[in-house]
Design an enzyme around this catalytic site. Sequence first.
Site, mmCIF file in Angstrom:
data_model
loop_
_atom_site.group_PDB
_atom_site.id
_atom_site.type_symbol
_atom_site.label_atom_id
_atom_site.label_comp_id
_atom_site.label_asym_id
_atom_site.label_seq_id
_atom_site.Cartn_x
_atom_site.Cartn_y
_atom_site.Cartn_z
ATOM 1 C CG HIS A 18 -1.923 -1.034 1.306
ATOM 2 N ND1 HIS A 18 -2.131 -1.789 2.439
ATOM 3 C CD2 HIS A 18 -2.811 -1.487 0.385
ATOM 4 C CE1 HIS A 18 -3.111 -2.650 2.217
ATOM 5 N NE2 HIS A 18 -3.534 -2.496 0.974
ATOM 6 C CE LYS A 42 -12.139 -6.928 2.152
ATOM 7 N NZ LYS A 42 -10.934 -6.123 1.896
ATOM 8 N NE ARG A 91 -2.185 -8.108 -4.204
ATOM 9 C CZ ARG A 91 -2.800 -8.391 -3.074
ATOM 10 N NH1 ARG A 91 -2.118 -8.573 -1.980
ATOM 11 N NH2 ARG A 91 -4.100 -8.519 -3.023
ATOM 12 C CB SER A 129 -4.282 -6.602 4.398
ATOM 13 O OG SER A 129 -3.894 -5.304 4.034
#
Length: 166
Positions: A18, A42, A91, A129
């Site tokens: 990040h 979440k 990514r 994360s």
Amino acid sequence: MKKVAVFAGSFDPFTLGHLDIVKRASALFDELWVVIFENASKKYMLDEGTRMQLIQKAVKGLKNVKVDCAAGLTVDYMKMVKAKYLVRGIRGAADVDYEQSIAWNNKVLYPECETVFLSSSPEHLRVSSTVVRELLKVGVAKNADGKEILAKYVPAEVITILSSIN
């Protein structure tokens, strides 16, 4: 006209990946908002206040970066801060498919929104994360070499805070 961008996410927790995106995006825009958004689907390890504190510490030296929390649609927040650009980190191929779909929907809701995709730097391709949360859950931060391990995933400014969790 000032170029304003938003980098939105849950940042639970804020990682080196990040931070890399924030640093690179801050060089491209006059103002960059890093905004913590809640995702109802979440379950978070860190509360919103802690996540905000972690990000503020990590971006402290970046003068054109602001940190905030919000709810609702990202495009509504963008309109509020007069941002025309949405920054997203990529990514791999799975991220591209997902992010392209989101970008299209954002464009429908806010035609002025331009999504800017920044590819992860090679050293951060496997940083997430989720991995950090798993390391914390199994107690890596409590091990003698825990801070050294966490330093591969999160900014140095946040290791102490993360080490005190769990």
